[in-house]
Motif scaffolding. Structure first.
Motif, mmCIF file in Angstrom:
data_model
loop_
_atom_site.group_PDB
_atom_site.id
_atom_site.type_symbol
_atom_site.label_atom_id
_atom_site.label_comp_id
_atom_site.label_asym_id
_atom_site.label_seq_id
_atom_site.Cartn_x
_atom_site.Cartn_y
_atom_site.Cartn_z
ATOM 1 N N ARG A 23 0.800 -1.228 0.000
ATOM 2 C CA ARG A 23 0.000 0.000 0.000
ATOM 3 C C ARG A 23 0.835 1.283 0.000
ATOM 4 N NH1 ARG A 23 -5.150 -1.768 3.773
ATOM 5 N NH2 ARG A 23 -5.793 -3.448 2.372
ATOM 6 N N GLY A 24 2.159 1.137 0.006
ATOM 7 C CA GLY A 24 3.025 2.314 -0.019
ATOM 8 C C GLY A 24 3.031 3.095 1.283
ATOM 9 N N LEU A 25 2.838 2.407 2.401
ATOM 10 C CA LEU A 25 2.791 3.051 3.713
ATOM 11 C C LEU A 25 4.118 2.884 4.447
ATOM 12 C CD1 LEU A 25 -0.714 1.732 4.801
ATOM 13 C CD2 LEU A 25 -0.165 3.981 3.836
ATOM 14 N N THR A 26 4.395 3.828 5.333
ATOM 15 C CA THR A 26 5.561 3.729 6.201
ATOM 16 C C THR A 26 5.117 3.892 7.645
ATOM 17 O OG1 THR A 26 6.010 6.078 5.863
ATOM 18 C CG2 THR A 26 7.230 4.500 4.480
ATOM 19 N N LEU A 27 5.903 3.355 8.557
ATOM 20 C CA LEU A 27 5.512 3.226 9.958
ATOM 21 C C LEU A 27 6.487 3.909 10.901
ATOM 22 C CD1 LEU A 27 3.823 1.843 12.243
ATOM 23 C CD2 LEU A 27 5.311 -0.141 11.929
ATOM 24 N N VAL A 28 5.925 4.552 11.921
ATOM 25 C CA VAL A 28 6.699 5.075 13.041
ATOM 26 C C VAL A 28 6.044 4.580 14.325
ATOM 27 C CG1 VAL A 28 5.402 7.283 13.133
ATOM 28 C CG2 VAL A 28 7.701 7.136 14.132
ATOM 29 N N THR A 29 6.872 4.230 15.311
ATOM 30 C CA THR A 29 6.362 3.809 16.612
ATOM 31 C C THR A 29 6.743 4.834 17.671
ATOM 32 O OG1 THR A 29 8.352 2.514 17.130
ATOM 33 C CG2 THR A 29 6.539 1.349 16.042
ATOM 34 N N ALA A 30 5.864 4.988 18.661
ATOM 35 C CA ALA A 30 6.132 5.824 19.833
ATOM 36 C C ALA A 30 5.754 4.961 21.031
ATOM 37 C CB ALA A 30 5.313 7.101 19.787
ATOM 38 N N SER B 280 12.982 -2.612 6.259
ATOM 39 C CA SER B 280 13.573 -1.331 5.854
ATOM 40 C C SER B 280 12.747 -0.632 4.781
ATOM 41 C CB SER B 280 15.009 -1.531 5.362
ATOM 42 O OG SER B 280 15.021 -2.367 4.221
ATOM 43 N N LYS B 281 11.871 -1.360 4.121
ATOM 44 C CA LYS B 281 11.019 -0.757 3.096
ATOM 45 C C LYS B 281 9.855 0.027 3.695
ATOM 46 C CE LYS B 281 12.150 -4.443 -0.085
ATOM 47 N NZ LYS B 281 11.692 -5.718 -0.621
ATOM 48 N N VAL B 282 9.489 -0.280 4.958
ATOM 49 C CA VAL B 282 8.312 0.377 5.547
ATOM 50 C C VAL B 282 8.555 0.993 6.923
ATOM 51 C CG1 VAL B 282 6.733 -1.121 4.273
ATOM 52 C CG2 VAL B 282 7.359 -1.728 6.596
ATOM 53 N N PHE B 283 9.558 0.542 7.657
ATOM 54 C CA PHE B 283 9.777 1.066 9.003
ATOM 55 C C PHE B 283 10.633 2.316 8.930
ATOM 56 C CE2 PHE B 283 11.593 1.475 13.208
ATOM 57 C CZ PHE B 283 10.476 1.316 13.997
ATOM 58 N N GLU B 284 10.040 3.472 9.303
ATOM 59 C CA GLU B 284 10.734 4.753 9.202
ATOM 60 C C GLU B 284 11.594 5.023 10.431
ATOM 61 O OE1 GLU B 284 11.950 8.632 8.526
ATOM 62 O OE2 GLU B 284 10.702 8.195 10.231
ATOM 63 N N ARG B 285 11.017 4.873 11.608
ATOM 64 C CA ARG B 285 11.771 5.060 12.857
ATOM 65 C C ARG B 285 10.898 4.716 14.051
ATOM 66 N NH1 ARG B 285 13.168 11.313 12.808
ATOM 67 N NH2 ARG B 285 13.182 10.835 10.608
ATOM 68 N N ALA C 266 1.118 9.664 19.186
ATOM 69 C CA ALA C 266 1.016 9.232 17.788
ATOM 70 C C ALA C 266 1.144 10.418 16.841
ATOM 71 C CB ALA C 266 -0.298 8.489 17.561
ATOM 72 N N GLU C 267 0.442 11.508 17.143
ATOM 73 C CA GLU C 267 0.539 12.710 16.309
ATOM 74 C C GLU C 267 1.969 13.246 16.309
ATOM 75 O OE1 GLU C 267 -1.366 14.168 14.184
ATOM 76 O OE2 GLU C 267 -3.384 13.463 14.637
ATOM 77 N N GLU D 145 4.598 13.855 13.239
ATOM 78 C CA GLU D 145 5.164 15.183 12.991
ATOM 79 C C GLU D 145 6.694 15.183 12.999
ATOM 80 O OE1 GLU D 145 3.430 17.827 15.876
ATOM 81 O OE2 GLU D 145 1.397 17.439 15.143
ATOM 82 N N HIS D 146 7.280 14.250 13.765
ATOM 83 C CA HIS D 146 8.737 14.197 13.899
ATOM 84 C C HIS D 146 9.354 13.079 13.062
ATOM 85 C CE1 HIS D 146 7.571 16.608 17.420
ATOM 86 N NE2 HIS D 146 8.734 17.178 17.232
ATOM 87 N N SER D 147 8.649 12.654 12.033
ATOM 88 C CA SER D 147 9.157 11.615 11.140
ATOM 89 C C SER D 147 8.582 11.837 9.750
ATOM 90 C CB SER D 147 8.757 10.226 11.656
ATOM 91 O OG SER D 147 7.370 9.986 11.433
ATOM 92 N N ALA D 148 8.993 10.983 8.842
ATOM 93 C CA ALA D 148 8.449 11.019 7.486
ATOM 94 C C ALA D 148 7.454 9.883 7.264
ATOM 95 C CB ALA D 148 9.585 10.922 6.473
ATOM 96 N N ALA D 149 7.027 9.226 8.334
ATOM 97 C CA ALA D 149 6.121 8.077 8.226
ATOM 98 C C ALA D 149 4.696 8.526 7.917
ATOM 99 C CB ALA D 149 6.142 7.269 9.519
ATOM 100 N N THR D 150 3.928 7.601 7.372
ATOM 101 C CA THR D 150 2.528 7.880 7.053
ATOM 102 C C THR D 150 1.567 7.296 8.084
ATOM 103 O OG1 THR D 150 2.454 5.916 5.628
ATOM 104 C CG2 THR D 150 2.944 8.032 4.574
ATOM 105 N N VAL D 151 2.024 6.311 8.868
ATOM 106 C CA VAL D 151 1.192 5.665 9.887
ATOM 107 C C VAL D 151 1.981 5.600 11.185
ATOM 108 C CG1 VAL D 151 -0.021 3.543 10.568
ATOM 109 C CG2 VAL D 151 -0.019 4.251 8.168
#
Length: 163
Positions: A20-27, A46-51, A87-88, A92-98
């Motif tokens: 789906r072309g999504l990237t992920l960030v965890t907090a 590495s294709k989807v996990f941003e940080r 989550a917000e 805001e502090h990453s380039a992730a989409t989810v």
């Protein structure tokens, strides 16, 4: 370290996000980076996990994610409001989409009558579309609360992919 079942579920999330072309960030707070660890242990991550952000202390939530101190003062670090702000802030502090955020009380101490051990809040979704889930796992043990939180996070990440 992680069970075969968890690794398979993480691989499925990664495949879905790549499709789906999504990237992920965890907090993460009470999970201490375990969700990020599971995701990055998975081939193809590495294709989807941003940080990932491990924001265990109140101060780290404020400094790393921009969570307003007033939110923590008013609602507590373990709250729907803080999970949403985490989550917000991760988005805001990453380039992730989810984003997925986790804040809770894993125990064995720290629980109260209104916020018992095993209470965990999750924030998940995309910018401006953060949903919240409150789970009461109970006083099942520190490791078990953290494991149940990882399992729940994987389920939520599937849901967040269709926001």
């Amino acid at each position: 370290m992680f069970s075969a079942s968890l690794r398979e579920r993480a691989a499925a999330v990664i495949a879905l996000y790549e499709e789906r072309g999504l990237t992920l960030v965890t907090a993460e707070s009470c999970t201490g980076g375990l969700i990020a660890g599971l995701m990055t242990e998975t081939p193809g991550s590495s294709k989807v996990f941003e940080r990932g952000f491990i924001t265990y202390s109140d101060r780290s939530k404020e400094e790393s994610l921009g969570v307003a101190p007033d939110l923590i003062d008013q609602f507590g670090a373990v709250s729907a409001e803080v999970a949403s702000a985490m989550a917000e802030g991760a988005l805001e502090h990453s380039a992730a989409t989810v984003a997925i955020s986790v804040t809770g009380i894993a125990g064995p101490g720290g629980g109260t009558a209104t916020k018992p051990i095993g209470l965990v809040y999750f924030g998940y979704g995309r910018a401006g579309q953060i949903a919240i889930l409150k789970k009461k796992f109970g006083d099942i043990g520190r490791s078990e609360v953290r494991l149940a939180s990882i399992e729940t996070a994987l389920d939520l990440l599937f849901n967040a992919s269709s926001f």
